[in-house]
Write a protein that holds these residues in place. Structure first.
Motif, PDB file in Angstrom:
ATOM      1  N   PHE A 157      -8.687   2.925  17.327  1.00 54.28           N
ATOM      2  CA  PHE A 157      -7.431   3.516  16.846  1.00 54.28           C
ATOM      3  C   PHE A 157      -7.197   3.018  15.424  1.00 54.28           C
ATOM      4  O   PHE A 157      -7.641   1.924  15.075  1.00 54.28           O
ATOM      5  N   ARG A 158      -6.473   3.784  14.662  1.00 54.05           N
ATOM      6  CA  ARG A 158      -6.131   3.306  13.320  1.00 54.05           C
ATOM      7  C   ARG A 158      -4.718   3.716  12.958  1.00 54.05           C
ATOM      8  O   ARG A 158      -4.240   4.786  13.305  1.00 54.05           O
ATOM      9  N   PHE A 159      -4.056   2.811  12.245  1.00 55.70           N
ATOM     10  CA  PHE A 159      -2.762   3.144  11.642  1.00 55.70           C
ATOM     11  C   PHE A 159      -3.065   3.244  10.152  1.00 55.70           C
ATOM     12  O   PHE A 159      -3.701   2.359   9.597  1.00 55.70           O
ATOM     13  N   ALA A 160      -2.635   4.354   9.525  1.00 53.41           N
ATOM     14  CA  ALA A 160      -3.119   4.649   8.166  1.00 53.41           C
ATOM     15  C   ALA A 160      -1.992   4.965   7.187  1.00 53.41           C
ATOM     16  O   ALA A 160      -1.872   6.091   6.706  1.00 53.41           O
ATOM     17  N   PRO A 161      -1.160   3.986   6.892  1.00 50.04           N
ATOM     18  CA  PRO A 161      -0.043   4.259   5.974  1.00 50.04           C
ATOM     19  C   PRO A 161      -0.490   4.334   4.510  1.00 50.04           C
ATOM     20  O   PRO A 161      -1.525   3.793   4.142  1.00 50.04           O
ATOM     21  N   SER A 162       0.313   5.012   3.717  1.00 47.13           N
ATOM     22  CA  SER A 162       0.077   5.072   2.265  1.00 47.13           C
ATOM     23  C   SER A 162       1.093   4.157   1.592  1.00 47.13           C
ATOM     24  O   SER A 162       2.297   4.346   1.777  1.00 47.13           O
ATOM     25  N   PRO A 163       0.640   3.180   0.817  1.00 45.35           N
ATOM     26  CA  PRO A 163       1.606   2.262   0.178  1.00 45.35           C
ATOM     27  C   PRO A 163       2.239   2.884  -1.067  1.00 45.35           C
ATOM     28  O   PRO A 163       2.126   2.363  -2.171  1.00 45.35           O
ATOM     29  N   VAL A 201      -3.762   8.688  16.255  1.00 43.55           N
ATOM     30  CA  VAL A 201      -2.366   8.751  16.721  1.00 43.55           C
ATOM     31  C   VAL A 201      -1.504   8.763  15.472  1.00 43.55           C
ATOM     32  O   VAL A 201      -1.520   7.813  14.683  1.00 43.55           O
ATOM     33  N   ARG A 202      -0.780   9.848  15.247  1.00 41.86           N
ATOM     34  CA  ARG A 202       0.015   9.979  14.018  1.00 41.86           C
ATOM     35  C   ARG A 202       1.167  10.940  14.276  1.00 41.86           C
ATOM     36  O   ARG A 202       1.252  11.568  15.336  1.00 41.86           O
ATOM     37  N   GLY A 203       2.022  11.103  13.279  1.00 45.52           N
ATOM     38  CA  GLY A 203       3.234  11.893  13.469  1.00 45.52           C
ATOM     39  C   GLY A 203       2.984  13.392  13.560  1.00 45.52           C
ATOM     40  O   GLY A 203       1.966  13.900  13.081  1.00 45.52           O
ATOM     41  N   ILE A 255      -5.480   1.425   4.634  1.00 47.55           N
ATOM     42  CA  ILE A 255      -4.491   1.569   3.567  1.00 47.55           C
ATOM     43  C   ILE A 255      -4.881   2.791   2.734  1.00 47.55           C
ATOM     44  O   ILE A 255      -5.922   2.806   2.075  1.00 47.55           O
ATOM     45  N   GLU A 256      -4.063   3.825   2.813  1.00 47.66           N
ATOM     46  CA  GLU A 256      -4.401   5.105   2.177  1.00 47.66           C
ATOM     47  C   GLU A 256      -3.821   5.139   0.765  1.00 47.66           C
ATOM     48  O   GLU A 256      -2.761   5.708   0.521  1.00 47.66           O
ATOM     49  N   ASP A 257      -4.561   4.501  -0.121  1.00 46.12           N
ATOM     50  CA  ASP A 257      -4.058   4.302  -1.492  1.00 46.12           C
ATOM     51  C   ASP A 257      -4.844   5.108  -2.519  1.00 46.12           C
ATOM     52  O   ASP A 257      -5.102   4.617  -3.619  1.00 46.12           O
TER      53      ASP A 257
HETATM   54  N1  GLU Z   1      -1.505   8.272   5.191  1.00 42.53           N
HETATM   55  C1  GLU Z   1      -0.833   9.284   5.947  1.00 42.53           C
HETATM   56  C2  GLU Z   1       0.669   9.051   5.871  1.00 42.53           C
HETATM   57  O1  GLU Z   1       1.106   7.947   5.569  1.00 42.53           O
HETATM   58  C3  GLU Z   1      -1.226   9.300   7.414  1.00 42.53           C
HETATM   59  C4  GLU Z   1      -2.603   9.775   7.594  1.00 42.53           C
HETATM   60  C5  GLU Z   1      -3.048   9.968   9.036  1.00 42.53           C
HETATM   61  O2  GLU Z   1      -2.603   9.258   9.947  1.00 42.53           O
HETATM   62  O3  GLU Z   1      -3.924  10.814   9.228  1.00 42.53           O
HETATM   63  O4  GLU Z   1       1.403   9.981   6.110  1.00 42.53           O
END
Ligand code: GLU
Length: 292
Positions: A10-16, A224-226, A46-48
């Motif tokens: 799983f990954r949590f992938a926020p953008s700073p 898993v994301r919004g 970290i989606e930077d």
């Molecule tokens: N980096 C994206 C965001 O913060 C999420 C990317 C993803 O979960 O696929 O909205």
């Protein structure tokens, strides 16, 4: 425990690009809960790629906020800005398939194109997020015209030629969605997005290109994301199919909405985790706010 390579990922992938807010906290807890339930690994990406907005301070704040919430991710963290070469290589693979073209229109050009068209009383098509589809102008340029524009050094992005890409895909596309009612197959409709951007003039990649590249590189099995990214999954499935990448299972969770009923954005200072914490909220209070 099973060896790491056999465990779900799983990954949590926020953008700073701003401070984390309640919506991020919910997504991070969701990932953690789902990973724990199946003995999975939990990664932080970290989606930077947007280097004009992502700063080291915001990244440090992001990591501190997650630690405050008590969330633990495997280290080292994955930072997209360290992988621009990987995205370039994937872009070149897509170029070699003939499904990419240089796109020179500025935002202003697109707006004027849409306004001119809509003056006739017809509505220009919009994508599932409500943004106008990219006009065909650049896709229809002759080779000579394209070469001249490139030679002149004109700023450009690269876009996916959606029709050409779909022509390479034989079967209808589906993704697996893990819903509260069980696993379902969702038919993907990438065409609704038109010629999406793969690499921007101000960033050597795009969200879609990087997310697909990294989910594969990190062997992510569960995304898993919004719900705001639900329809974008169609683009991800198309790119995965073109590139021969394995598709993860998706789960698009509910969004945490602001008091005005709108999606939270990074500019919503009142729901920034740091602000809530500074105002005296405990982690238990945050969980109550999130309804978990
Ligand atoms: N980096 C994206 C965001 O913060 C999420 C990317 C993803 O979960 O696929 O909205």
């Amino acid at each position: 425990m099973e060896p790491a390579q056999d465990r779900p990922v799983f990954r949590f992938a926020p953008s700073p690009n701003g401070y984390l807010h309640l919506g991020h906290a919910f997504s991070a807890f969701e990932n953690q809960a789902r990973a724990e339930a199946v003995g999975g690994r939990l990664l932080l990406r970290i989606e930077d790629i947007d280097q004009t907005r992502a700063t080291p301070e915001l990244e440090a704040a992001l990591i501190a906020d997650l630690a405050w919430l008590g969330l633990r991710f495997e280290t080292p963290y994955f930072r997209q800005s360290e992988h621009f070469g990987d995205y370039q290589a994937v872009l070149e693979r897509l170029m070699a398939m003939g499904v990419v073209y240089p796109a020179f229109l500025t935002r202003g050009d697109v707006r004027r194109h849409v306004e001119d068209y809509e003056r006739s009383g017809r509505l220009w098509p919009r994508d599932p997020d409500g943004a106008p589809l990219y006009p065909a102008t650049d896709r229809e340029r002759s080779g000579d015209e394209r070469a001249a524009l490139l030679a002149s050094g004109r700023r450009h992005a690269f876009r996916l030629d959606m029709a050409a890409a779909l022509a390479l895909v034989e079967e209808p596309l589906f993704w697996r969605e893990d819903t509260d009612g069980g696993m379902v197959d969702v038919e993907a409709d990438p065409a609704a997005w038109g010629d999406v951007v793969l690499s921007r003039s101000d960033a050597p990649s795009s969200y879609h290109l990087s997310v697909v590249t990294d989910d594969a590189a990190q062997n992510v099995t569960h995304v898993v994301r919004g719900r705001d990214l639900y329809h974008a999954t169609a683009i991800h499935r198309l790119l995965q199919t073109l590139l021969g990448l394995k598709a993860p299972v998706y789960r698009h969770h509910r969004l945490i909405l602001g008091a005005d009923g709108r999606k939270l954005s990074k500019s919503n200072g009142d729901t920034a985790l740091r602000q809530l914490r500074a105002d005296g909220s405990s982690v238990a209070d945050i969980l109550v706010l999130l309804g978990i």
